[in-house]
Design a protein around this motif. Structure first.
Motif, short mmCIF file in Angstrom:
data_model
loop_
_atom_site.label_atom_id
_atom_site.label_comp_id
_atom_site.label_asym_id
_atom_site.label_seq_id
_atom_site.Cartn_x
_atom_site.Cartn_y
_atom_site.Cartn_z
N LEU A 58 0.83 -1.20 0.00
CA LEU A 58 0.00 0.00 0.00
C LEU A 58 0.86 1.25 0.00
O LEU A 58 2.00 1.24 0.49
N GLY A 59 0.31 2.34 -0.50
CA GLY A 59 0.94 3.63 -0.35
C GLY A 59 0.73 4.12 1.08
O GLY A 59 0.20 3.41 1.93
N ALA A 60 1.11 5.34 1.34
CA ALA A 60 0.93 5.91 2.68
C ALA A 60 -0.57 5.96 3.00
O ALA A 60 -1.35 6.49 2.22
N PRO A 61 -0.98 5.40 4.14
CA PRO A 61 -2.41 5.41 4.49
C PRO A 61 -2.92 6.82 4.77
O PRO A 61 -2.21 7.64 5.35
N GLY A 62 -4.14 7.08 4.35
CA GLY A 62 -4.73 8.39 4.59
C GLY A 62 -6.11 8.31 5.21
O GLY A 62 -6.60 9.29 5.74
N THR A 63 -6.73 7.13 5.15
CA THR A 63 -8.05 6.94 5.72
C THR A 63 -7.98 5.88 6.81
O THR A 63 -7.01 5.10 6.89
N LEU A 64 -9.01 5.82 7.62
CA LEU A 64 -9.06 4.82 8.68
C LEU A 64 -9.00 3.42 8.08
O LEU A 64 -8.31 2.53 8.59
N ARG A 65 -9.74 3.21 7.01
CA ARG A 65 -9.75 1.91 6.34
C ARG A 65 -8.36 1.53 5.86
O ARG A 65 -7.92 0.37 5.97
N GLU A 66 -7.61 2.49 5.32
CA GLU A 66 -6.27 2.19 4.81
C GLU A 66 -5.30 1.84 5.93
O GLU A 66 -4.43 0.98 5.76
N TYR A 67 -5.43 2.49 7.08
CA TYR A 67 -4.60 2.11 8.23
C TYR A 67 -4.90 0.68 8.66
O TYR A 67 -4.00 -0.08 9.01
N ARG A 68 -6.19 0.32 8.65
CA ARG A 68 -6.57 -1.05 9.02
C ARG A 68 -6.04 -2.05 8.01
O ARG A 68 -5.48 -3.08 8.38
N LEU A 69 -6.20 -1.75 6.72
CA LEU A 69 -5.74 -2.66 5.68
C LEU A 69 -4.23 -2.88 5.76
O LEU A 69 -3.74 -3.97 5.48
N ALA A 70 -3.50 -1.84 6.12
CA ALA A 70 -2.04 -1.95 6.19
C ALA A 70 -1.60 -3.00 7.19
O ALA A 70 -0.52 -3.59 7.06
N LEU A 71 -2.43 -3.25 8.19
CA LEU A 71 -2.11 -4.26 9.20
C LEU A 71 -2.78 -5.60 8.92
O LEU A 71 -2.61 -6.55 9.69
N GLY A 72 -3.56 -5.66 7.85
CA GLY A 72 -4.22 -6.91 7.50
C GLY A 72 -5.32 -7.31 8.46
O GLY A 72 -5.61 -8.49 8.64
N LEU A 73 -5.96 -6.33 9.09
CA LEU A 73 -7.03 -6.60 10.04
C LEU A 73 -8.39 -6.51 9.37
O LEU A 73 -8.64 -5.61 8.57
N ALA A 74 -9.27 -7.43 9.70
CA ALA A 74 -10.65 -7.35 9.25
C ALA A 74 -11.40 -6.37 10.15
O ALA A 74 -11.02 -6.16 11.30
N PRO A 75 -12.48 -5.76 9.64
CA PRO A 75 -13.24 -4.82 10.47
C PRO A 75 -13.69 -5.42 11.79
O PRO A 75 -13.62 -4.77 12.84
N ALA A 76 -14.14 -6.68 11.76
CA ALA A 76 -14.60 -7.32 13.00
C ALA A 76 -13.47 -7.48 14.01
O ALA A 76 -13.67 -7.30 15.22
N ASP A 77 -12.27 -7.81 13.52
CA ASP A 77 -11.12 -7.98 14.41
C ASP A 77 -10.73 -6.67 15.08
O ASP A 77 -10.45 -6.62 16.28
N LEU A 78 -10.71 -5.59 14.28
CA LEU A 78 -10.35 -4.30 14.84
C LEU A 78 -11.40 -3.83 15.84
O LEU A 78 -11.06 -3.32 16.91
N ALA A 79 -12.67 -4.00 15.48
CA ALA A 79 -13.74 -3.60 16.39
C ALA A 79 -13.61 -4.33 17.72
O ALA A 79 -13.78 -3.73 18.80
N LEU A 80 -13.30 -5.61 17.67
CA LEU A 80 -13.15 -6.39 18.90
C LEU A 80 -11.98 -5.88 19.73
O LEU A 80 -12.09 -5.77 20.96
N ARG A 81 -10.88 -5.55 19.09
CA ARG A 81 -9.68 -5.13 19.81
C ARG A 81 -9.83 -3.77 20.46
O ARG A 81 -9.15 -3.47 21.44
N ILE A 82 -10.70 -2.92 19.92
CA ILE A 82 -10.88 -1.60 20.54
C ILE A 82 -12.16 -1.55 21.38
O ILE A 82 -12.48 -0.50 21.93
N GLY A 83 -12.86 -2.67 21.48
CA GLY A 83 -14.04 -2.73 22.31
C GLY A 83 -15.23 -1.97 21.74
O GLY A 83 -16.00 -1.35 22.48
N MET A 84 -15.40 -2.05 20.43
CA MET A 84 -16.49 -1.34 19.77
C MET A 84 -17.36 -2.32 19.00
O MET A 84 -16.87 -3.32 18.47
N ASP A 85 -18.64 -2.05 18.95
CA ASP A 85 -19.55 -2.86 18.15
C ASP A 85 -19.11 -2.82 16.69
O ASP A 85 -18.74 -1.76 16.17
#
Length: 236
Positions: free
Chosen positions: A81-108
């Motif tokens: 990826l290029g330099a991340p600029g959106t929240l989605r791009e930061y997540r993608l850079a780490l290879g995290l699925a939305p559900a995984d990230l939501a779980l790790r930050i304690g959010m629905d």
């Protein structure tokens, strides 16, 4: 849940085509090898011609294809990826699925996906801190993603145009920097704004007040970026 453009097409990740080609060549693989790896390990039928098209920058992989490509090339998604600029791009850079990230930050999960799709931040300070930690967010990105950019801009504008000392604490409640650093940066912003106004007024002539107003507005329009730069946190 994919983010969609106004035309209804899924928005593709910001793919780094040259990096993909270099990584493949370093492994001694052909596009056919990569396509086979993607299909065998992830079950995604990608023709070798598509892999070659990605590398030429003629097309870009979807989120699922990007993750599979990273697996086939033995790298992290962020390496493609290029330099991340959106929240989605930061997540993608780490290879995290939305559900995984939501779980790790304690959010629905649904609440997180709404945020990623452009919704307003509804989380707590604890969740904001967890988001910053998990994604390794720069401070300007955290402030932007949690919807505090506008409030911070208003505070900085008031600090530059009135008594900056009164805004050290309010700004500190938005930006977790040391009091000493905030005092220094706010004083610099105030001085820079006043110097801009004074310089244009000193030009003389009937148009000097109008020019001063324009110069002042231009300075205030860019005050958030100026704040981050002076604080040593270049805005992404």
């Amino acid at each position: 849940m994919p983010v969609h453009t106004q035309g209804g097409e899924p928005r593709r990740p910001p793919f780094h085509a040259e990096a993909a080609r270099r990584l493949r060549e370093a492994l001694g693989m052909t596009p056919a090898h990569v396509a086979y790896g993607i299909r065998a390990a992830f079950g995604i039928p990608v023709p070798p011609a598509t892999v070659a098209s990605w590398e030429r920058g003629e097309s870009t992989p979807t989120e699922a294809e990007l993750t599979a490509l990273a697996g086939a090339l033995w790298c992290a998604p962020g390496d493609l990826l290029g330099a991340p600029g959106t929240l989605r791009e930061y997540r993608l850079a780490l290879g995290l699925a939305p559900a995984d990230l939501a779980l790790r930050i304690g959010m629905d999960r649904a609440a997180y996906e709404r945020l990623e799709a452009g919704g307003a931040w509804r989380g707590s300070d604890r969740q904001a801190a967890a988001l910053a930690e998990v994604l390794a967010l720069p401070l300007p990105a955290l402030v932007r993603f949690t919807g505090r950019d506008g409030h911070l801009t208003e505070l900085l504008t008031s600090a530059a145009t009135t008594r900056w000392q009164a805004y050290v604490r309010p700004v500190g409640q938005v930006v977790p920097l040391s009091r000493q650093q905030l005092r220094s940066v706010l004083q610099e912003l105030h001085g820079a704004y006043q110097a801009t106004m004074a310089a244009t007024l000193n030009w003389g002539g009937s148009d000097s007040a109008e020019e001063s107003g324009r110069a002042g507005r231009a300075f205030l329009d860019g005050i958030l970026a100026e704040f981050w730069a002076r604080a040593g946190e270049p805005r992404p």
